[in-house]
Scaffold this motif. Structure first.
Motif, PDB file in Angstrom:
ATOM      1  N   PRO A  49       0.836  -1.199   0.000  1.00  0.00           N
ATOM      2  CA  PRO A  49       0.000   0.000   0.000  1.00  0.00           C
ATOM      3  C   PRO A  49       0.872   1.251   0.000  1.00  0.00           C
ATOM      4  N   LEU A  50       0.273   2.357  -0.364  1.00  0.00           N
ATOM      5  CA  LEU A  50       0.990   3.630  -0.348  1.00  0.00           C
ATOM      6  C   LEU A  50       1.259   4.022   1.111  1.00  0.00           C
ATOM      7  N   PRO A  51       2.524   4.303   1.466  1.00  0.00           N
ATOM      8  CA  PRO A  51       2.813   4.653   2.869  1.00  0.00           C
ATOM      9  C   PRO A  51       1.981   5.856   3.330  1.00  0.00           C
ATOM     10  N   GLU A  52       1.729   5.880   4.632  1.00  0.00           N
ATOM     11  CA  GLU A  52       0.887   6.933   5.199  1.00  0.00           C
ATOM     12  C   GLU A  52       1.474   8.319   4.940  1.00  0.00           C
ATOM     13  N   ARG A  53       2.802   8.450   5.069  1.00  0.00           N
ATOM     14  CA  ARG A  53       3.408   9.781   4.923  1.00  0.00           C
ATOM     15  C   ARG A  53       3.768  10.092   3.465  1.00  0.00           C
ATOM     16  N   VAL A  54       2.766  10.018   2.603  1.00  0.00           N
ATOM     17  CA  VAL A  54       2.934  10.420   1.203  1.00  0.00           C
ATOM     18  C   VAL A  54       1.819  11.411   0.880  1.00  0.00           C
ATOM     19  N   LEU A  55       2.207  12.559   0.314  1.00  0.00           N
ATOM     20  CA  LEU A  55       1.227  13.574  -0.073  1.00  0.00           C
ATOM     21  C   LEU A  55       0.699  13.333  -1.473  1.00  0.00           C
ATOM     22  N   ALA A  56       1.580  12.870  -2.348  1.00  0.00           N
ATOM     23  CA  ALA A  56       1.184  12.673  -3.737  1.00  0.00           C
ATOM     24  C   ALA A  56       2.077  11.620  -4.355  1.00  0.00           C
ATOM     25  N   CYS A  57       1.469  10.818  -5.195  1.00  0.00           N
ATOM     26  CA  CYS A  57       2.207   9.778  -5.904  1.00  0.00           C
ATOM     27  C   CYS A  57       1.818   9.893  -7.378  1.00  0.00           C
ATOM     28  N   ILE A  58       2.735  10.442  -8.161  1.00  0.00           N
ATOM     29  CA  ILE A  58       2.468  10.685  -9.579  1.00  0.00           C
ATOM     30  C   ILE A  58       2.888   9.453 -10.372  1.00  0.00           C
ATOM     31  N   VAL A  59       1.955   8.921 -11.159  1.00  0.00           N
ATOM     32  CA  VAL A  59       2.236   7.747 -11.986  1.00  0.00           C
ATOM     33  C   VAL A  59       2.110   8.164 -13.445  1.00  0.00           C
ATOM     34  N   ARG A  60       3.238   8.148 -14.154  1.00  0.00           N
ATOM     35  CA  ARG A  60       3.242   8.534 -15.570  1.00  0.00           C
ATOM     36  C   ARG A  60       3.301   7.263 -16.385  1.00  0.00           C
ATOM     37  N   ASP A  61       2.140   6.884 -16.897  1.00  0.00           N
ATOM     38  CA  ASP A  61       2.028   5.610 -17.597  1.00  0.00           C
ATOM     39  C   ASP A  61       0.761   5.662 -18.443  1.00  0.00           C
ATOM     40  N   PRO A  62       0.820   5.117 -19.665  1.00  0.00           N
ATOM     41  CA  PRO A  62      -0.400   5.118 -20.481  1.00  0.00           C
ATOM     42  C   PRO A  62      -1.556   4.372 -19.804  1.00  0.00           C
ATOM     43  N   GLU A 107       6.960  12.761  -0.580  1.00  0.00           N
ATOM     44  CA  GLU A 107       6.882  12.241   0.785  1.00  0.00           C
ATOM     45  C   GLU A 107       6.759  13.386   1.761  1.00  0.00           C
ATOM     46  N   SER A 108       5.981  13.150   2.814  1.00  0.00           N
ATOM     47  CA  SER A 108       5.743  14.171   3.832  1.00  0.00           C
ATOM     48  C   SER A 108       6.642  13.925   5.033  1.00  0.00           C
ATOM     49  N   VAL A 109       7.072  15.005   5.683  1.00  0.00           N
ATOM     50  CA  VAL A 109       7.835  14.861   6.926  1.00  0.00           C
ATOM     51  C   VAL A 109       6.891  14.758   8.123  1.00  0.00           C
ATOM     52  N   ALA A 110       5.600  14.910   7.918  1.00  0.00           N
ATOM     53  CA  ALA A 110       4.625  14.921   9.014  1.00  0.00           C
ATOM     54  C   ALA A 110       3.429  14.060   8.613  1.00  0.00           C
ATOM     55  N   PRO A 111       2.585  13.699   9.581  1.00  0.00           N
ATOM     56  CA  PRO A 111       1.409  12.895   9.233  1.00  0.00           C
ATOM     57  C   PRO A 111       0.538  13.561   8.168  1.00  0.00           C
ATOM     58  N   VAL A 112      -0.090  12.740   7.351  1.00  0.00           N
ATOM     59  CA  VAL A 112      -0.879  13.208   6.206  1.00  0.00           C
ATOM     60  C   VAL A 112      -2.349  12.855   6.417  1.00  0.00           C
ATOM     61  N   ARG A 113      -3.219  13.815   6.139  1.00  0.00           N
ATOM     62  CA  ARG A 113      -4.653  13.518   6.055  1.00  0.00           C
ATOM     63  C   ARG A 113      -5.050  13.654   4.591  1.00  0.00           C
ATOM     64  N   SER A 114      -5.832  12.732   4.085  1.00  0.00           N
ATOM     65  CA  SER A 114      -6.285  12.892   2.705  1.00  0.00           C
ATOM     66  C   SER A 114      -7.793  12.786   2.659  1.00  0.00           C
ATOM     67  N   GLY A 115      -8.369  13.303   1.594  1.00  0.00           N
ATOM     68  CA  GLY A 115      -9.820  13.263   1.473  1.00  0.00           C
ATOM     69  C   GLY A 115     -10.281  13.689   0.104  1.00  0.00           C
ATOM     70  N   ARG A 116     -11.590  13.810  -0.015  1.00  0.00           N
ATOM     71  CA  ARG A 116     -12.243  14.190  -1.263  1.00  0.00           C
ATOM     72  C   ARG A 116     -13.262  15.250  -0.943  1.00  0.00           C
ATOM     73  N   ASP A 117     -13.283  16.302  -1.749  1.00  0.00           N
ATOM     74  CA  ASP A 117     -14.265  17.370  -1.578  1.00  0.00           C
ATOM     75  C   ASP A 117     -14.948  17.523  -2.925  1.00  0.00           C
ATOM     76  N   ALA A 118     -16.173  17.044  -3.039  1.00  0.00           N
ATOM     77  CA  ALA A 118     -16.819  16.875  -4.345  1.00  0.00           C
ATOM     78  C   ALA A 118     -15.870  16.057  -5.225  1.00  0.00           C
ATOM     79  N   ASP A 119     -15.426  16.593  -6.363  1.00  0.00           N
ATOM     80  CA  ASP A 119     -14.527  15.798  -7.210  1.00  0.00           C
ATOM     81  C   ASP A 119     -13.060  16.208  -7.059  1.00  0.00           C
ATOM     82  N   ILE A 120     -12.745  16.988  -6.040  1.00  0.00           N
ATOM     83  CA  ILE A 120     -11.340  17.370  -5.821  1.00  0.00           C
ATOM     84  C   ILE A 120     -10.742  16.454  -4.753  1.00  0.00           C
ATOM     85  N   ASP A 121      -9.676  15.753  -5.129  1.00  0.00           N
ATOM     86  CA  ASP A 121      -8.925  14.912  -4.189  1.00  0.00           C
ATOM     87  C   ASP A 121      -7.817  15.752  -3.579  1.00  0.00           C
TER      88      ASP A 121
END
Ligand code: 3EB
Length: 340
Positions: free
Chosen positions: A31-44, A71-85
């Motif tokens: 799984p994606l580690p907790e302390r990640v803000l964004a994981c960009i995947v460049r792939d068709p 990667e984040s140096v601090a804990p990350v919260r993630s969520g969805r607001d309408a269609d914005i992740d």
């Protein structure tokens, strides 16, 4: 040793240390580690994930690693607001939103509303400083004259940004690139504290481009400078072979690359007050034609040095006379001696 930052600027922004670092991988960590803000995947092919922190770019990758991790140096919260992740760590918010192709009949209106929604989200969550925005627009140069999709996109972005207070002194760094599919994808980074806008003396500010580039000018800065307590970042926009406001060396990609290197050097000099020297941490290069890769690769590697991860992608540039564009993240080189 690091040079001084002006006192008022320092007091307003020096509290936080750099809240992320950028790393690369060959595949999406599961799984994606907790302390990640964004994981960009460049792939068709789209990755198998519904994590709001996974950002997919459907492009052909010509060189470099497939996965970029913020990667984040601090804990990350993630969520969805309408269609914005989004994902946030109390210093920085990373977000993404994707409008499917069917929503793009009216690019200007869609872009305006999207920017207004992003602005509302980052303010509501307490990250009012829009720092960096990436835009990926399907068929970016399709359409004639002012109806061209990139120009309609610029119109909508301008309409939204021009409503914001002090907008002309806090324009974000940006990239606007074409895709063969995928509608409109926008990724953005926003900070609690505002960055300093950096312009390039070799280029007219995009915001001041003359009328010939569309009904409203592109609303972005050439770079932003973020003076984190442990050293500044210089976050450079998509940079092309543009001098003044004009494309130079149309039809000559190798010369376009040399002009890009000049523009990147010029931007680093603009940040000289905050760093004695800059080290590139990563770069992304967009090539209109994959066949250009063998001829340009040595010069691209040479521009950033052997240790810098450079990702090279096949993509359309927003002016059809440009063959190549580069963006980079530079870190203040605190170990080096002042330049003579
Ligand atoms: C240019 O200098 C080249 O519209 O957000 C580069 C980076 C370019 C960002 C944007 C456009 C944008 O005008 C194009």
């Amino acid at each position: 040793m690091r040079a001084r930052v002006s006192d008022s600027f320092l007091s307003a922004t020096a509290a936080a240390s750099r809240p992320y670092r950028v790393r690369y991988a060959d595949r999406l960590p599961q799984p994606l580690p907790e302390r990640v803000l964004a994981c960009i995947v460049r792939d068709p092919v789209a990755p198998d994930s519904d994590d709001p922190r996974v950002l997919h770019l459907p492009v052909e990758r010509l060189a470099g690693p497939a996965v970029e991790l913020w990667e984040s140096v601090a804990p990350v919260r993630s969520g969805r607001d309408a269609d914005i992740d989004y994902a946030e760590n109390d210093a920085l918010l990373f977000g993404q939103v994707c409008l499917p192709q069917c929503a793009l009949d009216a690019v200007a209106g869609q872009t305006r509303t999207l920017y207004q929604r992003i602005d509302a989200l980052i303010r509501r969550r307490g990250y009012p400083g829009l720092l960096r925005v990436w835009h990926f627009l399907e068929a970016i140069t399709e359409g004639e004259g002012d109806q061209e999709r990139y120009r309609q996109f610029s119109l909508g972005r301008h309409q939204a940004i021009a409503q914001m207070p002090d907008f002309e002194s806090c324009l974000p760094a940006a990239t606007a690139i074409g895709l063969s599919r995928g509608g409109l994808r926008v990724w953005f980074m926003a900070t609690r504290q505002r960055a300093r806008q950096v312009e390039n003396p070799r280029q007219v500010s995009a915001f001041r481009y003359p009328r010939q580039y569309g009904p409203r000018s592109p609303s972005f800065s050439r770079a932003v400078l973020m003076p984190w307590a442990d050293g500044a970042d210089l976050i450079v926009s998509g940079t092309a072979s543009v001098v003044g406001h004009e494309t130079v060396h149309a039809g000559a990609p190798a010369q376009q690359w040399r002009e890009i290197v000049e523009n990147l050097a010029s931007l680093q000099r603009q940040g000289a007050e905050e760093a004695t020297a800059w080290s590139a941490e990563y770069a992304t290069v967009y090539l209109r034609d994959a066949a250009l890769l063998p001829a340009l690769l040595p010069a691209i590697r040479d521009a950033f040095g052997p240790d810098v991860p450079v990702t090279i992608l096949r993509a359309d540039i927003c002016r059809d006379d440009l063959d190549v564009e580069a963006e980079a993240l530079y870190r203040a080189d605190t170990a080096s001696e002042p330049r003579p």
